[in-house]
Scaffold this motif. Structure first.
Motif, PDB file in Angstrom:
ATOM      1  N   MET A 627       3.000  72.263  56.368  1.00  0.00           N
ATOM      2  CA  MET A 627       2.460  73.562  55.983  1.00  0.00           C
ATOM      3  C   MET A 627       1.660  74.167  57.122  1.00  0.00           C
ATOM      4  N   LEU A 628       1.852  75.448  57.352  1.00  0.00           N
ATOM      5  CA  LEU A 628       0.987  76.176  58.263  1.00  0.00           C
ATOM      6  C   LEU A 628      -0.218  76.681  57.481  1.00  0.00           C
ATOM      7  N   GLU A 629      -1.370  76.508  58.029  1.00  0.00           N
ATOM      8  CA  GLU A 629      -2.592  76.864  57.338  1.00  0.00           C
ATOM      9  C   GLU A 629      -3.419  77.822  58.193  1.00  0.00           C
ATOM     10  N   PRO A 630      -3.770  79.005  57.638  1.00  0.00           N
ATOM     11  CA  PRO A 630      -3.329  79.529  56.347  1.00  0.00           C
ATOM     12  C   PRO A 630      -1.912  80.094  56.433  1.00  0.00           C
ATOM     13  N   GLY A 631      -1.408  80.560  55.304  1.00  0.00           N
ATOM     14  CA  GLY A 631      -0.049  81.086  55.279  1.00  0.00           C
ATOM     15  C   GLY A 631       0.079  82.455  55.905  1.00  0.00           C
ATOM     16  N   THR A 632      -1.045  83.132  56.097  1.00  0.00           N
ATOM     17  CA  THR A 632      -1.034  84.436  56.756  1.00  0.00           C
ATOM     18  C   THR A 632      -2.087  84.439  57.865  1.00  0.00           C
ATOM     19  N   GLN A 633      -1.823  85.194  58.902  1.00  0.00           N
ATOM     20  CA  GLN A 633      -2.752  85.299  60.033  1.00  0.00           C
ATOM     21  C   GLN A 633      -2.848  86.766  60.422  1.00  0.00           C
ATOM     22  N   THR A 634      -4.067  87.260  60.506  1.00  0.00           N
ATOM     23  CA  THR A 634      -4.287  88.634  60.929  1.00  0.00           C
ATOM     24  C   THR A 634      -4.960  88.621  62.294  1.00  0.00           C
ATOM     25  N   ILE A 635      -4.360  89.328  63.225  1.00  0.00           N
ATOM     26  CA  ILE A 635      -4.871  89.362  64.602  1.00  0.00           C
ATOM     27  C   ILE A 635      -5.239  90.803  64.933  1.00  0.00           C
ATOM     28  N   ALA A 638      -7.596  94.626  69.295  1.00  0.00           N
ATOM     29  CA  ALA A 638      -8.645  94.641  70.306  1.00  0.00           C
ATOM     30  C   ALA A 638      -9.306  93.288  70.493  1.00  0.00           C
ATOM     31  N   GLY A 639      -8.790  92.262  69.840  1.00  0.00           N
ATOM     32  CA  GLY A 639      -9.435  90.964  69.916  1.00  0.00           C
ATOM     33  C   GLY A 639      -8.887  90.095  71.024  1.00  0.00           C
ATOM     34  N   ASP A 640      -9.184  88.788  70.926  1.00  0.00           N
ATOM     35  CA  ASP A 640      -8.681  87.800  71.873  1.00  0.00           C
ATOM     36  C   ASP A 640      -7.160  87.834  71.835  1.00  0.00           C
ATOM     37  N   THR A 641      -6.529  87.576  72.953  1.00  0.00           N
ATOM     38  CA  THR A 641      -5.062  87.630  72.996  1.00  0.00           C
ATOM     39  C   THR A 641      -4.419  86.437  72.304  1.00  0.00           C
ATOM     40  N   GLY A 642      -5.183  85.407  71.991  1.00  0.00           N
ATOM     41  CA  GLY A 642      -4.619  84.231  71.346  1.00  0.00           C
ATOM     42  C   GLY A 642      -5.266  83.970  69.993  1.00  0.00           C
ATOM     43  N   CYS A 643      -4.616  83.103  69.215  1.00  0.00           N
ATOM     44  CA  CYS A 643      -5.180  82.717  67.922  1.00  0.00           C
ATOM     45  C   CYS A 643      -4.829  81.261  67.653  1.00  0.00           C
ATOM     46  N   ASN A 644      -5.640  80.634  66.831  1.00  0.00           N
ATOM     47  CA  ASN A 644      -5.443  79.232  66.497  1.00  0.00           C
ATOM     48  C   ASN A 644      -4.527  79.093  65.298  1.00  0.00           C
ATOM     49  N   VAL A 645      -3.649  78.097  65.363  1.00  0.00           N
ATOM     50  CA  VAL A 645      -2.735  77.799  64.262  1.00  0.00           C
ATOM     51  C   VAL A 645      -2.877  76.313  63.941  1.00  0.00           C
ATOM     52  N   THR A 646      -3.079  76.025  62.668  1.00  0.00           N
ATOM     53  CA  THR A 646      -3.183  74.635  62.210  1.00  0.00           C
ATOM     54  C   THR A 646      -1.973  74.292  61.364  1.00  0.00           C
ATOM     55  N   VAL A 647      -1.358  73.163  61.665  1.00  0.00           N
ATOM     56  CA  VAL A 647      -0.229  72.674  60.879  1.00  0.00           C
ATOM     57  C   VAL A 647      -0.673  71.406  60.164  1.00  0.00           C
ATOM     58  N   GLY A 648      -0.640  71.424  58.861  1.00  0.00           N
ATOM     59  CA  GLY A 648      -0.980  70.254  58.067  1.00  0.00           C
ATOM     60  C   GLY A 648       0.274  69.486  57.695  1.00  0.00           C
ATOM     61  N   VAL A 649       0.283  68.185  57.951  1.00  0.00           N
ATOM     62  CA  VAL A 649       1.436  67.340  57.655  1.00  0.00           C
ATOM     63  C   VAL A 649       0.986  66.180  56.779  1.00  0.00           C
ATOM     64  N   LYS A 686      -2.548  62.081  55.787  1.00  0.00           N
ATOM     65  CA  LYS A 686      -2.520  63.511  56.079  1.00  0.00           C
ATOM     66  C   LYS A 686      -3.171  63.754  57.425  1.00  0.00           C
ATOM     67  N   GLN A 687      -2.543  64.575  58.241  1.00  0.00           N
ATOM     68  CA  GLN A 687      -3.093  64.908  59.550  1.00  0.00           C
ATOM     69  C   GLN A 687      -2.950  66.403  59.804  1.00  0.00           C
ATOM     70  N   ASP A 688      -3.910  66.972  60.499  1.00  0.00           N
ATOM     71  CA  ASP A 688      -3.845  68.361  60.949  1.00  0.00           C
ATOM     72  C   ASP A 688      -3.578  68.390  62.443  1.00  0.00           C
ATOM     73  N   PHE A 689      -2.691  69.284  62.842  1.00  0.00           N
ATOM     74  CA  PHE A 689      -2.339  69.436  64.258  1.00  0.00           C
ATOM     75  C   PHE A 689      -2.613  70.883  64.663  1.00  0.00           C
ATOM     76  N   HIS A 690      -3.184  71.059  65.850  1.00  0.00           N
ATOM     77  CA  HIS A 690      -3.676  72.371  66.258  1.00  0.00           C
ATOM     78  C   HIS A 690      -2.907  72.909  67.461  1.00  0.00           C
ATOM     79  N   PHE A 691      -2.528  74.170  67.345  1.00  0.00           N
ATOM     80  CA  PHE A 691      -1.867  74.897  68.421  1.00  0.00           C
ATOM     81  C   PHE A 691      -2.641  76.180  68.693  1.00  0.00           C
ATOM     82  N   ARG A 692      -2.456  76.712  69.876  1.00  0.00           N
ATOM     83  CA  ARG A 692      -2.968  78.045  70.171  1.00  0.00           C
ATOM     84  C   ARG A 692      -1.772  78.919  70.514  1.00  0.00           C
ATOM     85  N   MET A 693      -1.726  80.069  69.883  1.00  0.00           N
ATOM     86  CA  MET A 693      -0.553  80.939  69.968  1.00  0.00           C
ATOM     87  C   MET A 693      -0.947  82.257  70.632  1.00  0.00           C
ATOM     88  N   PHE A 694      -0.074  82.722  71.536  1.00  0.00           N
ATOM     89  CA  PHE A 694      -0.338  83.947  72.287  1.00  0.00           C
ATOM     90  C   PHE A 694       0.822  84.922  72.077  1.00  0.00           C
TER      91      PHE A 694
END
Length: 962
Positions: A627-635, A638-649, A686-694
């Motif tokens: 699962m991607l957490e949360p299911g929606t992301q609002t960017i 005018a903000g930072d060019t990247g955002c954090n994405v957490t994947v729960g497995v 259960k583990q959470d894995f973190h990515f940064r998306m641009f």
């Protein structure tokens, strides 16, 4: 007989299996349903069972009214009649539970409830889950209510897309009439009711457009189901046409009407009549006991008192000669229809000559049922003899009918009804003999060990997993019981080891058998058989496997079935348990040894966090849930060019597993790291894995990101969530491992601290946090002690006054906060009476049921110079584009002149609704009431709604009015 008909009738059928004899039983539920049957050897698991803490009855156990002597009398009542009734409604909680309970439990009618949709577009009064997961929850709630009504349940594939004010809009969203009509016709052709009863009238009097549509469709289906030229693909499948005899419509006098003009109705049903077996009236049993499970509808607090209650229905179509009296009324839905067992012969007309044995056979069965009824009135066990004879006679009659020269339509209908009676007779025999069966998955540490906690229990298993199923048959009769066949039926290759014996057990003893099972790699998953690609906009569900169409949910994957007989001297098997000889009694001359069948789904027992024993149906799911957490992301643009994405497995096996996890993103987007190595060691990990998306560019728009896990040569890209409650059965909701990204051109106020007090539950706070705002959740129970002066704005979540007593108790504190210079935003509540009598607003205002259901309804800005439309974002009419499901609900319809209405909109043909967004200065602060559906728009990433909501949060903090 068409296989499709099996879906709607609990009819035992033979096939291959694993056990004493290689036979299998396909039971009520699904066409071509795989059912695995287990029986267990003498494994003493009783100590573990005995240690379970006492608690409330499981929601999957039979009701007390359906067990023991009371259950036997209920089944015998059903055996006396062949009457079949089908009611149609639009949503869960629409049903006339009092009428259904009266017909089913009071008169023995076999009844079915067809609900067009699952209520997935409604509001959730117990949490924040909406759309399709809410549909699964409401399916479980409705089937819990159905147990009390005593009815079967079916659905069509159309979805609840939200409130509709007309049948025309409803049919436009559903692509016309034929999609829901086809499913309704399918159910009629399979269930084959004598009487069709629409809950609604099909007129504007019904209110909701879905209500109107359900009755309009029922009128069409009454004749269409009998027309072979309508939906001919069903005929080709072997599903014959069917003409119900009579059609009634409801809502002819208003809901819960105590009186009704005589010309408005044909039949008046006394649902307020007392039933001693229920200990209350039919209406009370339906509402106070049954409907209370529909908590997401707010039904938990509904109740009715004992006393006169009636249901009124009007006959609007019939293929029978006149059935009404001189006053235009009937006494019962089935007036003019012979619902006796021998009456089945008369229905054949001239074709009865082809089966001269039928009428005498039916009369013989009817006599045996009457004998059983009279015997049960003295001693339940005395009913076993005549019931055994009825079972045997029904089996013989079904066999003769199958081999007869009757035409296909007549044969199909007759077999449907006879097999239904055969099933009822077998269940009655089990009740009379007090023979019971349970099938459970052994604890992870093996039979005889303690019950596991929920997290340890094998409630959901995955391909490759092995476990043991234990079956226990209890002989509560006064005679020895011989086990003739014990089997675990299901998909080929599941059962790896069998220990089951053909033996005889004494009264009061138990028979055990066990089966070793391994889930194969290609096992069918326990999941909803329908889905929507975009739940926020799609009004029709895609059915992934048509063999499940119209069913509630796919059935349990494993099923135990045992055949037995009351032992006679000639059938006793060796070795004979001690004491059997003393218990053998000489049978009266000519009386058969009762022979019966009993079956049970496989459940998984466990202890909850209170130490109370509960159980859940076994389910099959993938080894990994992603699962991607949360299911929606609002960017923000005018903000930072990247955002954090957490994947729960989550991992569901006990063996070591390694793999690689990555994100699939739109072209030219960048992800860091490109992939992650994952490793899991134990079940439940259960583990959470973190990515940064641009993103490639920050301009307003939408995109979708997907998480993919590759492990063991397979790809996993969806997650599943348990949907359950203590009073409900359980099921799993699946969703793709995707995140919807909404890039929004939005400015946020600086240094504004927001406090959010949750009401019934919503996902609004996540979005302002994602775009950089400081939002803190304040638990309602801590409101009294919270220093509100720390916050520039306080927001009350949806239905806060409805659901949080601490909010109502501290309303003066909230108004004092406003008077001191704060901003308070109050979102909609659903009980205008309580809200208005509570005087919660700073100046007089009246909450109403007014709403705007059309999400595209034009919106007019009434106060264009107000700062709400300028700071920090400029709001234009385009900000109301792309909204989902509805504009708003529970608008104010009266307000003091201190309030300023800011927006106006309305559904077509209606007057302008200006009470959806009101603003007032109160003391030094700002008070805002909004009924606009931000709880739907913000999680959906609607840009204009996000900008407007940010402006509302900033109201009162922008300096002088612009």
């Amino acid at each position: 007989m068409s296989p499709s008909l099996e879906n709607y009738n609990p009819i035992p059928m033979r096939n291959a299996g694993h056990g004493v004899r290689r036979e299998q039983v396909v039971l009520v539920g699904l066409s071509r349903r795989f059912v695995l049957t287990f029986c267990l050897g003498l494994l003493l698991w009783l100590p573990a069972l005995g240690q379970a803490a006492a608690g409330a009855a499981s929601p999957v156990d039979p009701l007390p009214q359906d067990t023991g002597a009371a259950g036997l009398k209920q089944m015998l009542l059903r055996l006396h009649t062949t009457a079949r009734l089908m009611q149609t409604t639009a949503h869960p909680d629409d049903e006339d539970g009092g009428m259904l309970t009266l017909e089913s439990r009071g008169k023995g009618v076999t009844a079915l409830l067809l609900t067009l949709n699952r209520g997935e577009g409604g509001q959730n009064k117990v949490g924040s889950n909406l759309f399709d997961v809410l549909g699964v929850l409401r399916t479980l709630e409705l089937t819990a209510s159905d147990r009390y009504y005593g009815v079967e349940q079916r659905f069509t594939r159309v979805a609840d897309f939200g409130y509709s004010k007309s049948a025309e809009e409803t049919f436009q969203k559903w692509g016309g009439h034929d999609i829901p009509l086809g499913d309704m016709v399918r159910v009629i052709r399979t269930f084959r009711p004598d009487v069709l009863v629409a809950r609604f009238s099909g007129t504007d009097r019904d209110g909701h457009g879905h209500h109107q549509a359900s009755s309009i469709l029922t009128r069409e289906a009454f004749r269409a189901a009998a027309d072979p030229n309508r939906f001919p693909e069903q005929i080709k499948e072997g599903l014959p046409p069917w003409q119900a005899k009579k059609l009634y419509v409801g809502n002819v006098c208003g809901f819960m009407a105590a009186t009704c003009p005589a010309e408005n109705y044909t039949v008046k049903l006394a649902t307020g009549e007392m039933n001693p077996a229920l200990g209350m009236t039919y209406m009370q049993f339906a509402i106070n006991e049954g409907l209370r499970h529909q908590l997401s509808q707010g039904a938990g607090g509904w109740s009715v008192d004992a006393g006169p209650h009636y249901s009124y229905y009007k006959l609007v179509d019939s293929v029978l000669p006149q059935t009404t009296g001189k006053d235009g009324h009937e006494q019962d839905f089935f007036d003019g229809i012979d619902t006796s067992l021998p009456g089945l012969a008369a229905r054949l007309g001239e074709e009865e000559k082809k089966v001269p044995f039928l009428r005498p056979g039916l009369e013989k069965i009817a006599n045996r049922i009457q004998d059983a009824t009279e015997a049960a009135g003295k001693d339940s066990s005395r009913a076993a003899g005549p019931l055994s004879g009825a079972v045997e006679s029904l089996r013989e009659l079904v066999d003769k009918i199958e081999k007869s020269s009757l035409g296909a339509p007549a044969k199909n209908d007759l077999l449907t009804r006879l097999r239904g009676k055969q099933n009822q007779a077998e269940m009655s025999l089990n009740l009379a003999l007090r023979v019971s069966l349970e099938a459970t998955v052994a604890p992870p540490l093996g039979p005889g060990t303690r019950l596991p906690r929920e997290a340890e229990a094998l409630t959901v298993v995955s391909p490759g997993q092995t476990f043991m199923v234990i079956a226990k048959l209890h002989n509560g009769s006064k005679d020895p019981v011989t086990i003739l066949n014990a089997a675990l039926d299901g998909p080929e290759g599941w059962v790896k080891r069998v220990h089951a014996e053909e033996t005889t057990i004494a009264p009061g003893e138990d028979y055990y058998a066990n089966f070793g099972v391994q889930i194969p790699t290609d096992a069918t998953l326990t999941r909803p058989y329908w889905h929507r690609n975009d739940p926020e906009t799609d009004a029709i569900n895609t059915v992934d496997d048509e063999m499940y169409a119209t069913l509630t949910l796919p059935a349990s994957p494993l099923h135990v079935h045992i055949e037995y007989e009351i032992a006679a001297r000639k059938r006793i098997k060796s070795p004979v348990p001690d004491g059997i000889e003393k218990l053998r009694g000489k049978k009266p001359s000519g009386e058969a040894n009762p022979e019966g069948e009993i079956s049970a789904d496989v459940f998984v027992p466990f202890l909850d966090d209170k130490g109370i024993e509960r159980k859940r149906a076994l389910a099959v799911a993938p080894a990994f849930s992603v699962m991607l957490e949360p299911g929606t992301q609002t960017i923000p643009v005018a903000g930072d060019t990247g955002c954090n994405v957490t994947v729960g497995v989550s991992y569901n096996l006990s063996t070591l597993a390694k793999g690689n996890l990555r994100l699939e993103v739109p072209p030219n987007w960048r992800v860091e790291p490109s992939q992650l190595a994952v490793e899991f060691h134990q079940r439940g990990e259960k583990q959470d894995f973190h990515f940064r998306m641009f993103p490639a560019s920050l301009k307003e728009g939408r995109a979708e990101v997907r998480a993919v896990l590759e492990a063991g040569g397979k790809k996993y890209s969806e997650g599943y969530t348990l949907v359950t409650r203590e009073d409900l059965d359980s099921f799993y909701y699946y969703q793709p491992a995707t995140q919807r990204v909404s890039i929004v051109d939005v400015k946020v106020p600086k240094d504004l601290k927001v406090g959010y007090i949750m009401g019934a539950g919503d996902d609004i706070p996540t979005v302002p946090r994602q775009i950089g705002m400081d939002v803190k959740l304040i638990p309602a129970e801590k409101l009294a002690g919270e220093d509100l002066g720390r916050y520039g704005t306080i927001v009350l979540g949806i239905r806060a006054y409805d659901t949080q007593k601490d909010v109502t108790a501290n309303n003066k504190k909230l108004l004092d906060y406003v008077s001191g210079g704060g901003t308070l935003i109050v979102q909609y509540n659903t009980d205008p009476s309580d809200f208005n009598s509570g005087h919660f607003t700073p100046y007089p205002a009246q909450l109403s049921h007014a709403r705007v259901s059309l999400e595209e309804a034009p919106v007019e800005i009434l106060a264009p110079h107000d700062g709400v439309f300028h700071y920090p974002n400029q709001i234009t009419p385009h900000d109301f584009d792309g909204w989902v499901q509805e504009r708003g609900l529970y608008f104010m319809d009266q307000w003091d002149s201190n309030f300023t209405p800011l927006l106006s909109c309305h559904d077509p043909g209606e007057q302008a609704q200006k009470g959806g967004l009101l603003e007032a200065r109160y003391g030094k602060g700002t008070y805002i009431y909004t009924g606009y559906a931000f709880f739907r728009q913000l999680p959906a990433g609607v840009p204009g709604a996000i900008r407007l909501y940010v402006n509302l949060l900033a109201a009162g903090h922008q300096g002088p009015k612009q």
